[in-house]
Design a protein around this motif. Structure first.
Motif, short mmCIF file in Angstrom:
data_model
loop_
_atom_site.label_atom_id
_atom_site.label_comp_id
_atom_site.label_asym_id
_atom_site.label_seq_id
_atom_site.Cartn_x
_atom_site.Cartn_y
_atom_site.Cartn_z
N GLY A 92 8.66 -2.75 17.99
CA GLY A 92 8.14 -1.51 18.58
C GLY A 92 7.38 -0.67 17.58
N ASN A 93 7.00 0.49 18.03
CA ASN A 93 6.26 1.41 17.14
C ASN A 93 6.75 2.83 17.36
OD1 ASN A 93 4.28 2.88 19.08
ND2 ASN A 93 4.16 0.73 19.67
N ILE A 94 6.60 3.67 16.34
CA ILE A 94 7.11 5.04 16.39
C ILE A 94 6.08 6.00 15.80
CG2 ILE A 94 9.58 4.46 16.37
CD1 ILE A 94 9.58 4.77 13.34
N ILE A 96 0.35 9.58 13.13
CA ILE A 96 0.67 8.42 12.29
C ILE A 96 1.58 7.51 13.13
CG2 ILE A 96 1.88 7.60 10.22
CD1 ILE A 96 1.42 10.43 9.01
N ARG A 97 1.21 6.24 13.22
CA ARG A 97 2.07 5.29 13.95
C ARG A 97 2.59 4.23 12.98
NH1 ARG A 97 -0.34 3.68 19.45
NH2 ARG A 97 -1.84 2.42 18.31
N LEU A 98 3.90 4.00 13.01
CA LEU A 98 4.52 2.94 12.21
C LEU A 98 4.87 1.78 13.12
CD1 LEU A 98 7.10 4.90 9.99
CD2 LEU A 98 4.83 4.06 9.32
N TYR A 99 4.62 0.55 12.66
CA TYR A 99 4.97 -0.66 13.40
C TYR A 99 6.21 -1.27 12.77
CZ TYR A 99 0.37 -0.25 15.54
OH TYR A 99 -0.72 0.20 16.24
N CYS A 100 7.25 -1.46 13.59
CA CYS A 100 8.56 -1.93 13.11
C CYS A 100 8.71 -3.44 13.29
CB CYS A 100 9.67 -1.23 13.89
SG CYS A 100 9.57 0.57 13.85
C1 LIG Z 1 3.72 1.22 21.10
O1 LIG Z 1 4.95 1.24 21.80
C2 LIG Z 1 4.83 1.54 23.18
C3 LIG Z 1 6.23 1.55 23.78
O2 LIG Z 1 7.03 2.45 23.11
C4 LIG Z 1 3.97 0.52 23.88
O3 LIG Z 1 3.79 0.88 25.22
C5 LIG Z 1 2.62 0.44 23.19
O4 LIG Z 1 1.87 -0.62 23.75
C6 LIG Z 1 2.78 0.19 21.70
N1 LIG Z 1 1.48 0.27 21.07
C7 LIG Z 1 1.05 -0.63 20.22
C8 LIG Z 1 -0.33 -0.40 19.71
O5 LIG Z 1 1.71 -1.58 19.85
#
Ligand SMILES: *[C@@H]1O[C@H](CO)[C@@H](O)[C@H](O)[C@H]1NC(C)=O
Length: 193
Positions: A83-85, A70-74
């Motif tokens: 960023g994302n976590i 699961i990825r959350l977009y902040c």
């Molecule tokens: C998610 O974050 C990472 C850095 O922590 C970055 O490299 C990556 O491109 C990001 N992915 C998306 C889909 O935004």
């Protein structure tokens, strides 16, 4: 008397602009694997959107795992992506598309579709899909994942709070003869908006 004075001081202290809240959790999911490290959005930002990494069903022979991550977009108050976590993840499947609240709105609840443990020697998949709720909408966003399992009860952040972090429970790779389930459960962290 001293205790009362201390208490009064504590209550009068200015509240932080961003206080880390507790976690919400819908009971009833499967419990294989271990809870991963808590990941939170950068201070002053909250999750507005989410995405699932899902392994498509193997037809016939094959070990299905369904949801792997699961990825959350902040986003911050200025509506900028910060960023994302993900917390823990497993590496099968692919990212299936982003589901997002409107700009300026944030996620504030979730529901997980979970396949209960099956009888021995059948193929368990654990988490199969995720719904998330936005503060300013009564409808949910649904990332449909795979068909197996059923919805748990939804859980929501307190009023004036938004999702700002997560920890996932993910079963590590079981090797060629084991039954992999990948992502089993999630807890979302809520922070004051
Ligand atoms: C998610 O974050 C990472 C850095 O922590 C970055 O490299 C990556 O491109 C990001 N992915 C998306 C889909 O935004």
């Amino acid at each position: 008397m001293l205790l009362l004075a201390v208490l009064a001081l504590a209550l009068a202290a200015p509240s932080l602009a961003y206080s880390l809240g507790g976690f919400i959790h819908s009971p009833g999911a499967t419990s294989h694997g271990f809870w991963g490290k808590i990941e939170s959005c950068p201070v002053g930002s909250y999750a507005r959107a989410f995405e699932l990494k899902v392994e498509k069903p193997h037809s016939g022979v094959g070990d299905d795992t369904s949801v792997n991550a699961i990825r959350l977009y902040c986003y911050n108050a200025a509506r900028k992506n910060t960023g994302n976590i993900t917390s823990s993840t497993m590496n099968r499947g692919s990212w299936t598309g982003v589901y997002s609240c409107d700009e300026g709105d944030f996620l504030n609840g979730y529901n997980l579709k979970s396949q209960p443990d099956q009888v021995p020697f059948t193929d368990d998949t654990a988490a199969n899909a995720l719904r998330m709720y936005c503060s300013q909408s009564s409808d949910y966003l649904e990332s449909p994942g795979n068909e197996w399992g059923s919805w748990l009860e939804p859980s929501f952040c307190g009023s004036g709070m938004g999702v700002c972090g997560l920890t996932t429970r993910v079963q590590e790779d079981q090797g060629i003869f084991g039954d992999d389930t990948a992502l089993n459960d999630v807890r979302f962290q809520c922070c004051d908006l």
